[in-house]
Structures are given as structure tokens and as C-alpha cells.
Design an enzyme around this catalytic site. Structure first.
Site, mmCIF file in Angstrom:
data_model
loop_
_atom_site.group_PDB
_atom_site.id
_atom_site.type_symbol
_atom_site.label_atom_id
_atom_site.label_comp_id
_atom_site.label_asym_id
_atom_site.label_seq_id
_atom_site.Cartn_x
_atom_site.Cartn_y
_atom_site.Cartn_z
ATOM 1 N N ASN A 92 13.479 -8.066 -3.151
ATOM 2 C CA ASN A 92 12.158 -8.149 -3.582
ATOM 3 C C ASN A 92 11.816 -9.625 -4.065
ATOM 4 O OD1 ASN A 92 11.609 -5.540 -3.014
ATOM 5 N ND2 ASN A 92 11.915 -4.906 -5.218
ATOM 6 N N ARG A 101 13.672 1.576 -6.080
ATOM 7 C CA ARG A 101 15.020 2.027 -5.926
ATOM 8 C C ARG A 101 15.657 3.405 -5.555
ATOM 9 N NH1 ARG A 101 16.796 2.472 -12.331
ATOM 10 N NH2 ARG A 101 14.777 2.952 -13.256
ATOM 11 N N ALA A 131 0.831 -1.273 0.049
ATOM 12 C CA ALA A 131 0.089 0.102 0.032
ATOM 13 C C ALA A 131 0.536 1.270 -0.060
ATOM 14 C CB ALA A 131 -0.794 0.003 1.070
ATOM 15 N N GLY A 132 1.983 1.405 -0.608
ATOM 16 C CA GLY A 132 3.032 2.188 -0.645
ATOM 17 C C GLY A 132 2.640 3.433 -1.802
ATOM 18 N N HIS A 186 12.175 -4.832 -18.486
ATOM 19 C CA HIS A 186 11.878 -3.494 -17.982
ATOM 20 C C HIS A 186 13.248 -3.078 -17.275
ATOM 21 C CE1 HIS A 186 9.997 0.170 -16.315
ATOM 22 N NE2 HIS A 186 10.036 -0.586 -15.198
HETATM 23 P P1 NAI Z 1 6.860 2.037 -1.786
HETATM 24 O O1 NAI Z 1 8.133 1.924 -0.816
HETATM 25 O O2 NAI Z 1 6.252 3.175 -1.779
HETATM 26 O O3 NAI Z 1 5.855 0.822 -1.334
HETATM 27 C C1 NAI Z 1 6.130 -0.470 -1.282
HETATM 28 C C2 NAI Z 1 5.302 -1.107 -0.211
HETATM 29 O O4 NAI Z 1 5.320 -2.374 -0.253
HETATM 30 C C3 NAI Z 1 5.415 -0.570 1.161
HETATM 31 O O5 NAI Z 1 4.326 -0.035 1.803
HETATM 32 C C4 NAI Z 1 5.905 -1.767 1.860
HETATM 33 O O6 NAI Z 1 5.575 -1.738 3.418
HETATM 34 C C5 NAI Z 1 5.220 -2.717 1.234
HETATM 35 N N1 NAI Z 1 5.498 -4.253 1.596
HETATM 36 C C6 NAI Z 1 7.084 -4.777 1.791
HETATM 37 N N2 NAI Z 1 7.241 -5.904 1.786
HETATM 38 C C7 NAI Z 1 5.796 -6.380 1.837
HETATM 39 C C8 NAI Z 1 5.122 -7.566 2.005
HETATM 40 N N3 NAI Z 1 5.875 -8.781 2.211
HETATM 41 N N4 NAI Z 1 3.828 -7.771 1.843
HETATM 42 C C9 NAI Z 1 3.125 -6.626 1.593
HETATM 43 N N5 NAI Z 1 3.719 -5.533 1.144
HETATM 44 C C10 NAI Z 1 4.975 -5.306 1.625
HETATM 45 O O7 NAI Z 1 7.245 1.483 -3.442
HETATM 46 P P2 NAI Z 1 6.646 1.720 -4.712
HETATM 47 O O8 NAI Z 1 6.939 3.055 -5.193
HETATM 48 O O9 NAI Z 1 5.008 1.723 -4.451
HETATM 49 O O10 NAI Z 1 7.196 0.588 -5.583
HETATM 50 C C11 NAI Z 1 6.775 -0.528 -5.161
HETATM 51 C C12 NAI Z 1 7.570 -1.548 -6.211
HETATM 52 O O11 NAI Z 1 7.202 -1.396 -7.717
HETATM 53 C C13 NAI Z 1 9.220 -1.145 -6.407
HETATM 54 O O12 NAI Z 1 9.634 -2.576 -6.562
HETATM 55 C C14 NAI Z 1 9.476 -0.339 -7.248
HETATM 56 O O13 NAI Z 1 10.645 -0.624 -7.930
HETATM 57 C C15 NAI Z 1 8.336 -1.052 -8.485
HETATM 58 N N6 NAI Z 1 7.849 -0.324 -9.411
HETATM 59 C C16 NAI Z 1 7.836 -1.012 -10.673
HETATM 60 C C17 NAI Z 1 7.143 -0.182 -11.732
HETATM 61 C C18 NAI Z 1 7.110 -1.071 -13.139
HETATM 62 O O14 NAI Z 1 7.090 -0.450 -14.301
HETATM 63 N N7 NAI Z 1 7.161 -2.405 -13.173
HETATM 64 C C19 NAI Z 1 6.979 0.954 -11.918
HETATM 65 C C20 NAI Z 1 7.038 1.612 -10.591
HETATM 66 C C21 NAI Z 1 7.421 0.851 -9.376
HETATM 67 C C1 2OP Z 2 10.298 3.251 -13.338
HETATM 68 O O1 2OP Z 2 10.213 2.876 -14.522
HETATM 69 C C2 2OP Z 2 10.812 2.402 -10.979
HETATM 70 O O2 2OP Z 2 10.592 0.634 -12.679
HETATM 71 C C3 2OP Z 2 9.934 2.053 -12.259
HETATM 72 O O3 2OP Z 2 9.708 4.008 -13.102
#
Ligand code: NAI
Ligand code: 2OP
Length: 316
Positions: A98, A85, A11-12, A178
């Protein structure tokens, strides 16, 4: 009609923003999940979003919890759990930490929502799809990842800016993993069907290719803490809508390849048709020899991460 349940794990920034978009599109009832250490945070965000309903005019039941029992019977689960990151960090550096998180989450998803379709967002995306697929035990068509929708949206933004046209008239496609090796396909980029090579000089085209590849890092550097979430959540919402409403949308997604494009046993980004069954068709398009070479390099880099996952003991 009974509303479907959509669970968002993590829920980040991405998870919270996604829950808002799903509610605003009235795609179903939403459950936000995070770890017990976050206390009331998922429930707090959910209540805040619920209270926005009367203002925005949406009907959706939004709840938050740290207990997976709340996700029971979800039709769709989006995994955004994990670390984002930091400046100077590559997506691949998130692999070990992760992988542990996504593996644990995927097992809970399989336990409580055995019929769900799973969209992975956590990075490094393609490798996390592979681990979620393995840990869930689901068939590959039900486990896919969001990346191409975001990378393509970035590319469209830069093309629209360079051509001074509406983003609505721009089409663009990004293949591959990606990461830094993604393949922005300029041969498929058009403005209202007009190939981009007739509209922009080669140096501008190459600058757009590079800026697309660096799109995530550009935001990380500007934010100084965390990574992008508005465009990522919008991209997932489009995929979710395509699946929930069985729209047959064609969106590039990270999917399991079993011979398509000449690759086997790897997740990487290709155009797919999305519908109620999840990945309903993988579309194979002809590529030039240079595009093929770049795609090969990108898929091999994902394969390298999958090998690292094996060495780290995450896939034994
Ligand atoms: P964030 O740090 O704001 O939120 C991540 C949340 O995951 C935190 O609230 C954390 O407490 C929670 N979390 C950690 N371990 C957990 C578990 N075992 N069970 C449930 N919740 C858990 O990070 P954000 O910005 O929301 O990014 C999340 C992920 O998505 C990152 O790995 C980021 O790199 C990735 N991402 C991927 C993108 C893509 O294009 N595929 C685009 C943007 C982000
Ligand atoms: C992005 O491309 C972090 O993968 C994520 O913004």
C-alpha cells in the site's frame, strides 16, 4: 453557488460506498478513480450512482475514470486505494504494497489538485498518512487520516448495546494508531454526560475496550473476504462534511504531531477541529498515567512502521 469537486481514489468497497454517502449528503460533485486494469468499473459505479439521484432526490454530478485528469481542481481528495486485509492478516502486513500505491496516488493528487485537502483511508492508516504527506509535499494540516471516527463509532455501538440506550446519547473517544495498540479512552466515555464507570461493571468495560481494539478484525473474520466499508465510509463522510461545510466539527483523526502530546514527526489519532482549512486545531486533553503509557506505546508502534517505510526505501 459553484459545487466543489470531491475525488475518491480507489473505487472499491470503501470508495464506492463513500461516493454514495457523499452524493446523498450533496457535498459536491464526485469523481471516482481506479486503476486502468479495472476498465469501466469506476465509470460504471459512478453512472449507477448518478441514476440513483432521481430516486433519492440528490443533485450531484458523479463521474468515474482511470485518468487523474478528471480529478483536476478537487477541493477534497479521499484516498481509499490499496489492498484490504484478508482473514488472519494484520493492517501492518499491507505496509509495503500500500505504500507504493499511496505514494503514487499522492503525487497525482498534488499534480492535479495542489490546493486539496487529503483524507487518507488506506491501511496501515497512520503510516499511509505519513507517506501521503511526504509524497504530496502539502502542509500537514491538509493531510489527515480517518480512523478515530470509525474506532469511536464501534466503541459507541458496544456501549449503547451494553447499557441498552440509544447510540445518540453515547460519547466515546479513541486515541492513538489505527491498530491493535489503539487507546479507547474509557475515562471520556459517557451516556448523556454520565461517566461509563457509574453504569457498567469493570469487566464489561474491559470487554468493550478489547472488542473496540478488535473491531476491524471481527468484521474481516465475518466477511471472509475483504474488510469493513459501511461504517468506514460513514466516518469519512462525517469528516468530509466537516471540512466542506467548514463546520468546526471535533472528530478524532490521524494527524501530524509536532510536539503535541509530547510526540514529534509522527502521525497518530487525536481529537481535532475540522474546517475549511483542514486540521484547524489539535486538541490536547489531560491523560492519566496509564493512558499516557498506552498512548506512548501506540505512537511508538506507528513510529516503527515509519522506520520500516524508510528501510523499504519508500521515504528516501
Ligand atoms: P477494495 O479492495 O474493495 O478497494 C480498493 C480499490 O483500490 C480497488 O478497486 C483497487 O483496484 C484500487 N486501487 C489499487 N491500486 C490503486 C491505485 N494505484 N490507484 C487507484 N486505485 C487503486 O478495498 P476497500 O475495502 O475499499 O479498502 C481500501 C483500503 O482502505 C484498504 O487498505 C483497507 O485496509 C483500508 N481501510 C481503512 C479503514 C480505516 O479505518 N482507515 C477502514 C476500512 C478500510
Ligand atoms: C477496519 O478497522 C479495515 O482498518 C479497517 O475495519
Amino acid at each position: 453557488m459553484k459545487r466543489l469537486k470531491i475525488s475518491v481514489i480507489g473505487a472499491g468497497n470503501v470508495g464506492g460506498s463513500l461516493a454514495q454517502r457523499l452524493a446523498e449528503r450533496e457535498l459536491g460533485d464526485i469523481v471516482l478513480i481506479d486503476i486502468p486494469q479495472t476498465g469501466g468499473m469506476p465509470a460504471g459505479k459512478a453512472l449507477d450512482l448518478q441514476e440513483a439521484g432521481p430516486v433519492e432526490g440528490y443533485d450531484a454530478r458523479i463521474t468515474g475514470s482511470t485518468d487523474y485528469a478528471a480529478t483536476e481542481g478537487s477541493a477534497l481528495v479521499v484516498i481509499t486505494a490499496g489492498m484490504a486485509r484478508k482473514p488472519g492478516m494484520s493492517r501492518d502486513e499491507l505496509l509495503d504494497i500500500n505504500a507504493k500505491i499511496v505514494k503514487g496516488v499522492a503525487k497525482e493528487v498534488a499534480r492535479y489538485s495542489p490546493q486539496a485537502i487529503v483524507v487518507v483511508v488506506s491501511n496501515p492508516l497512520d503510516a499511509m498518512c505519513y507517506i501521503a504527506w511526504k509524497a504530496s509535499g502539502f502542509e500537514p494540516r491538509r493531510v489527515l487520516g480517518m480512523a478515530g471516527a470509525l474506532d469511536g463509532a464501534r466503541m459507541k455501538t458496544f456501549i449503547a448495546e451494553a447499557c441498552n440506550v440509544s447510540v445518540k446519547d453515547v460519547q466515546a473517544l479513541v486515541l492513538g494508531g489505527h491498530g491493535d495498540t489503539m487507546v479507547p479512552l474509557m475515562s471520556c466515555a459517557t451516556v448523556a454526560g454520565v461517566p461509563i464507570k457509574y453504569l457498567l461493571p469493570e469487566d464489561k468495560i474491559q470487554a468493550i475496550v478489547q472488542r473496540t481494539r478488535d473491531g476491524g478484525a471481527e468484521i474481516v473474520k465475518l466477511l471472509g473476504n475483504g474488510s469493513a466499508y459501511y461504517a468506514p465510509s460513514a466516518s469519512v463522510a462525517d469528516m468530509a462534511e466537516g471540512i466542506i461545510k467548514d463546520q468546526k466539527r471535533v472528530i478524532p483523526c490521524a494527524v501530524y504531531l509536532n510536539g503535541e502530546y509530547g510526540f514529534k514527526d509522527v502521525y497518530t489519532g487525536v481529537p481535532v477541529k475540522l474546517g475549511a482549512a483542514g486540521v484547524e486545531q489539535i486538541m490536547e486533553i489531560p491523560l492519566s498515567s496509564q493512558e499516557k503509557e498506552e498512548f506512548q506505546r501506540s505512537a511508538e508502534s506507528v513510529r516503527g512502521l515509519i522506520e520500516s517505510l524508510k528501510k523499504l526505501g519508500h521515504l528516501s
